[in-house]
Motif scaffolding. Structure first.
Motif, PDB file in Angstrom:
ATOM      1  N   VAL A   1      85.915  39.683  14.098  1.00 37.48           N
ATOM      2  CA  VAL A   1      86.788  38.533  14.293  1.00 37.48           C
ATOM      3  C   VAL A   1      88.102  38.813  13.567  1.00 37.48           C
ATOM      4  N   ALA A   2      89.211  38.405  14.172  1.00 34.19           N
ATOM      5  CA  ALA A   2      90.533  38.779  13.646  1.00 34.19           C
ATOM      6  C   ALA A   2      90.849  38.138  12.303  1.00 34.19           C
ATOM      7  N   ASN A   3      90.238  36.997  12.006  1.00 32.42           N
ATOM      8  CA  ASN A   3      90.523  36.289  10.761  1.00 32.42           C
ATOM      9  C   ASN A   3      89.234  36.046   9.991  1.00 32.42           C
ATOM     10  N   PRO A   4      88.607  37.134   9.448  1.00 31.08           N
ATOM     11  CA  PRO A   4      87.327  36.956   8.753  1.00 31.08           C
ATOM     12  C   PRO A   4      87.499  36.183   7.447  1.00 31.08           C
ATOM     13  N   GLY A   5      86.420  35.582   7.008  1.00 31.59           N
ATOM     14  CA  GLY A   5      86.448  34.748   5.818  1.00 31.59           C
ATOM     15  C   GLY A   5      86.439  33.304   6.237  1.00 31.59           C
ATOM     16  N   LEU A   6      87.552  32.845   6.812  1.00 27.85           N
ATOM     17  CA  LEU A   6      87.562  31.513   7.399  1.00 27.85           C
ATOM     18  C   LEU A   6      86.596  31.450   8.569  1.00 27.85           C
ATOM     19  N   ASN A   7      86.505  32.561   9.315  1.00 25.10           N
ATOM     20  CA  ASN A   7      85.590  32.669  10.462  1.00 25.10           C
ATOM     21  C   ASN A   7      84.481  33.671  10.144  1.00 25.10           C
ATOM     22  N   ASN A   8      83.278  33.309  10.511  1.00 26.34           N
ATOM     23  CA  ASN A   8      82.121  34.198  10.312  1.00 26.34           C
ATOM     24  C   ASN A   8      81.977  35.219  11.420  1.00 26.34           C
ATOM     25  N   GLY A   9      82.577  34.939  12.575  1.00 24.09           N
ATOM     26  CA  GLY A   9      82.481  35.861  13.690  1.00 24.09           C
ATOM     27  C   GLY A   9      81.040  36.131  14.077  1.00 24.09           C
ATOM     28  N   TYR A  10      80.742  37.413  14.295  1.00 25.14           N
ATOM     29  CA  TYR A  10      79.400  37.796  14.752  1.00 25.14           C
ATOM     30  C   TYR A  10      78.496  38.233  13.591  1.00 25.14           C
ATOM     31  N   MET A  11      78.710  37.627  12.415  1.00 20.89           N
ATOM     32  CA  MET A  11      77.841  37.921  11.282  1.00 20.89           C
ATOM     33  C   MET A  11      76.386  37.535  11.577  1.00 20.89           C
ATOM     34  N   ILE A  12      76.171  36.310  12.043  1.00 22.85           N
ATOM     35  CA  ILE A  12      74.813  35.777  12.118  1.00 22.85           C
ATOM     36  C   ILE A  12      74.037  36.238  13.353  1.00 22.85           C
ATOM     37  N   PRO A  13      74.675  36.544  14.495  1.00 17.24           N
ATOM     38  CA  PRO A  13      73.880  37.137  15.587  1.00 17.24           C
ATOM     39  C   PRO A  13      73.132  38.407  15.169  1.00 17.24           C
TER      40      PRO A  13
ATOM     41  N   ILE B   1      67.833  40.992  21.912  1.00 15.00           N
ATOM     42  CA  ILE B   1      68.511  41.945  21.025  1.00 15.00           C
ATOM     43  C   ILE B   1      69.564  42.728  21.805  1.00 15.00           C
ATOM     44  N   LEU B   2      69.209  43.168  23.010  1.00 13.26           N
ATOM     45  CA  LEU B   2      70.172  43.916  23.825  1.00 13.26           C
ATOM     46  C   LEU B   2      71.325  43.019  24.273  1.00 13.26           C
ATOM     47  N   ALA B   3      71.035  41.744  24.519  1.00 17.75           N
ATOM     48  CA  ALA B   3      72.101  40.805  24.880  1.00 17.75           C
ATOM     49  C   ALA B   3      73.097  40.679  23.734  1.00 17.75           C
ATOM     50  N   ILE B   4      72.597  40.637  22.515  1.00 18.70           N
ATOM     51  CA  ILE B   4      73.481  40.558  21.348  1.00 18.70           C
ATOM     52  C   ILE B   4      74.302  41.838  21.209  1.00 18.70           C
ATOM     53  N   GLU B   5      73.680  42.991  21.488  1.00 18.89           N
ATOM     54  CA  GLU B   5      74.456  44.230  21.430  1.00 18.89           C
ATOM     55  C   GLU B   5      75.565  44.240  22.472  1.00 18.89           C
ATOM     56  N   LEU B   6      75.259  43.819  23.682  1.00 18.44           N
ATOM     57  CA  LEU B   6      76.284  43.774  24.727  1.00 18.44           C
ATOM     58  C   LEU B   6      77.402  42.808  24.354  1.00 18.44           C
TER      59      LEU B   6
ATOM     60  N   ASP C   1      76.332  31.738  24.823  1.00 19.03           N
ATOM     61  CA  ASP C   1      76.794  33.093  25.156  1.00 19.03           C
ATOM     62  C   ASP C   1      75.621  34.062  25.226  1.00 19.03           C
ATOM     63  N   ILE C   2      74.777  33.999  24.184  1.00 18.16           N
ATOM     64  CA  ILE C   2      73.620  34.901  24.133  1.00 18.16           C
ATOM     65  C   ILE C   2      72.686  34.632  25.291  1.00 18.16           C
ATOM     66  N   GLU C   3      72.437  33.365  25.588  1.00 18.36           N
ATOM     67  CA  GLU C   3      71.529  33.011  26.688  1.00 18.36           C
ATOM     68  C   GLU C   3      72.070  33.478  28.029  1.00 18.36           C
ATOM     69  N   TYR C   4      73.367  33.341  28.236  1.00 25.46           N
ATOM     70  CA  TYR C   4      73.967  33.776  29.502  1.00 25.46           C
ATOM     71  C   TYR C   4      73.811  35.281  29.694  1.00 25.46           C
ATOM     72  N   ILE C   5      74.129  36.047  28.654  1.00 28.62           N
ATOM     73  CA  ILE C   5      74.035  37.506  28.766  1.00 28.62           C
ATOM     74  C   ILE C   5      72.582  37.919  28.945  1.00 28.62           C
ATOM     75  N   ARG C   6      71.676  37.277  28.204  1.00 32.95           N
ATOM     76  CA  ARG C   6      70.245  37.598  28.363  1.00 32.95           C
ATOM     77  C   ARG C   6      69.765  37.273  29.774  1.00 32.95           C
ATOM     78  N   HIS C   7      70.261  36.176  30.358  1.00 31.15           N
ATOM     79  CA  HIS C   7      69.884  35.817  31.728  1.00 31.15           C
ATOM     80  C   HIS C   7      70.307  36.914  32.697  1.00 31.15           C
ATOM     81  N   LEU C   8      71.514  37.410  32.566  1.00 26.42           N
ATOM     82  CA  LEU C   8      71.975  38.504  33.422  1.00 26.42           C
ATOM     83  C   LEU C   8      71.092  39.735  33.262  1.00 26.42           C
ATOM     84  N   LEU C   9      70.770  40.044  32.018  1.00 22.35           N
ATOM     85  CA  LEU C   9      69.937  41.215  31.722  1.00 22.35           C
ATOM     86  C   LEU C   9      68.544  41.055  32.328  1.00 22.35           C
TER      87      LEU C   9
END
Length: 519
Positions: free
Chosen positions: A381-393, A446-451, A493-501
């Motif tokens: 994420v471009a502004n880490p600290g204020l934003n957690n970005g993809y830390m928790i996935p 897990i693969l959805a999160i990687e994608l 987001d994760i559910e959508y990508i997993r559905h495609l997979l």
């Protein structure tokens, strides 16, 4: 497995039984995508011939397990011909004792499909009318209520399903859970009275084990191909070197699946400005990047072997007794074809293969979000600290991997005897296959999160362009999952990508561009 690469189950609308061995894709088409089922004339003729034999055996009062005797340890109890029908209804009612949450709809449908496949081989002595009613349940989308907990191999879930055939139990019809008889009535169907041998045949064999294992195998096969796509994207955005996929390197390791994977990675990344710019960025990469061909290849080899075993089981008869024709007569052969050890052991092996696939993907996710390794902004994420970005996935992937590790302990090494020690060796294949099915869905996440994370990483490489293939995958993801600039709700987001997979969309998209991702 490569030969089936362009046979997408979602595109099959009708499966005819009896014209040859069924395939994994045909089962998935019926179970997941509601393809219609019908019988060939050969199928009908085999079933009719087998039924005529069992009726002859009953008239002659031959001593046959489950026909003129009790079940399990009650094999010593002789049953009169007059009580043959009562015996069959009793076995259904008394064996419907699995507990807990009901099995998923696609699992129930897969088991019903396997019952049709197994009993339609012509060695079980059931009437065609019984099998036609099961086919009608599939075609009319009547789904029996079948709890999934407490089976050691077969019997109980199948008994819950069989209750609906005799107008008992419960079933879903058009989204409503109804009494079995009412569900049949609303679909214009009538319950059936079971004749001799039919109750036993409906609950016997490896039908539920094979159903779970087949769906797990299909999910795993889609996942391992998608892992090639996700792995290639991660290699690209992490400035990995494609030199680790050099054909000369893999030619000296005599595993075809490894070489094929390396070739696939090169095809996916062909034309990538990013890969070309960084191919000499490091002398060599971390193992999660440079060993993609080796680890993915090993998983593919195991899945290929599992497919052979599972399709052999699908072409088999798992009943007991076997009604075997001989000249103008026949014989009832008592044995143990219901044993699920073949499928169970390979289900345990599939669990191990998928666990390895998952651990590799989780490590790549960690490298993607970890700025100490990625050379990209912290947690993408471009502004880490204020934003957690993809830390928790990445935590989610780690949690799923932890569950997968526990579930990968082999079930088939266990044993608990049943039926007063008459059944003193129990395969435990049911849980092995069920574990494989559950793991296959966790791997997809897990693969959805990687994608998802790899797509985000691509945004930081502009103006360098990815390969045309990874660009297509990126655009597919971005059609519903926008670039993350500030923290938002990531679950959809994760559910959508997993559905495609899950539905093979990434595999189809890539195969349209590079050809079959065979192994």
């Amino acid at each position: 497995m490569g030969q089936e690469a362009h046979c997408y189950p979602s595109e099959l609308t009708h499966v005819v039984l009896g014209e040859g061995p069924v395939t994994v894709e045909e089962m998935v088409a019926v179970a997941r995508y509601k393809a219609k089922v019908s019988f060939s004339q050969q199928y009908c003729d085999r079933v009719a011939a087998s039924r005529s034999l069992i009726e002859r055996f009953l008239r002659e009062n031959r001593l046959i397990y489950g026909v003129t005797t009790g079940f399990g340890e009650n094999v010593t109890e002789v049953i009169s011909p007059e009580d043959a029908t009562t015996l069959q209804h009793n076995i259904i009612r008394s064996h419907a004792v699995s507990v807990g949450e009901p099995l998923e709809k696609e699992i129930v449908r897969a088991i019903q499909f396997m019952i049709l496949v197994s009993l339609g081989q012509g060695y079980s002595g059931v009437r065609l009318e019984v099998l036609q009613l099961i086919a009608s349940l599939l075609n009319e989308e009547i789904t029996p209520f079948a709890p999934g907990e407490g089976s050691v191999g077969y019997l109980a879930p199948e008994a819950h399903m069989a209750l609906v055939l005799i107008g008992e139990g419960k079933a879903w019809y058009k989204g409503e859970l109804l009494a079995g008889k009412e569900a049949l009535h609303r679909a214009g169907l009538q319950p059936i009275e079971l004749g001799c041998k039919e109750g036993l045949a409906l609950i016997n064999g490896t039908t539920s084990v094979t159903a779970f294992a087949t769906l797990a195998l299909y999910n795993a096969s889609q996942a391992v191909k998608t892992a090639d796509v996700a792995g290639a994207m991660s290699l690209e955005v992490l400035k990995g070197t494609i030199k680790a996929c050099d054909p000369r390197l893999h030619a000296v390791k005599k595993h075809d699946e490894q070489s094929a994977t390396a070739k696939t990675i090169l095809h996916i990344l062909e034309g990538s400005e990013i890969a070309e710019a960084y191919k000499s960025h490091r002398l060599q990469d971390a193992l999660s990047l440079r060993c993609i061909p080796q680890l993915h290849g090993a998983c593919k080899k195991l899945l290929k072997d599992a497919r052979e075993v599972i399709e052999n089981e699908m072409a088999s008869t798992g009943d007991n007794p076997i009604i075997y024709p001989e000249d103008d007569d026949g014989i009832a052969l008592m044995g143990g074809n219901f044993d699920g050890t073949y499928v169970g052991m390979y289900s345990d092996s599939m669990c191990i293969a998928m666990a390895n696939l998952a651990k590799m993907a989780e490590r790549r996710i960690d490298r993607l979000v970890n700025h100490h390794h990625s050379e990209l902004p912290s947690f993408l994420v471009a502004n880490p600290g204020l934003n957690n970005g993809y830390m928790i996935p990445q935590y989610t992937a780690a949690g799923l991997l932890g569950e997968i590790k526990v579930l990968s302990h082999p079930s088939t090494v266990d044993n608990i005897s049943t039926s007063a020690n008459q059944e003193d060796q129990v395969s435990m294949a049911y849980f092995a296959a069920k574990k494989a099915y559950h793991i296959s869905k966790k791997v997809e996440y897990i693969l959805a999160i990687e994608l998802m994370t790899a797509a985000q990483a691509l945004d930081f490489h502009k103006p360098l362009k990815p390969s045309p293939v990874t660009e297509a995958v990126y655009q597919k993801i971005r059609s519903m999952v926008p670039t993350v600039k500030v923290d938002r709700y990531f679950y959809p987001d994760i559910e959508y990508i997993r559905h495609l997979l899950h539905h093979g969309e990434f595999v189809k998209l890539v195969e349209e561009r590079i050809g079959s991702m065979s192994f």
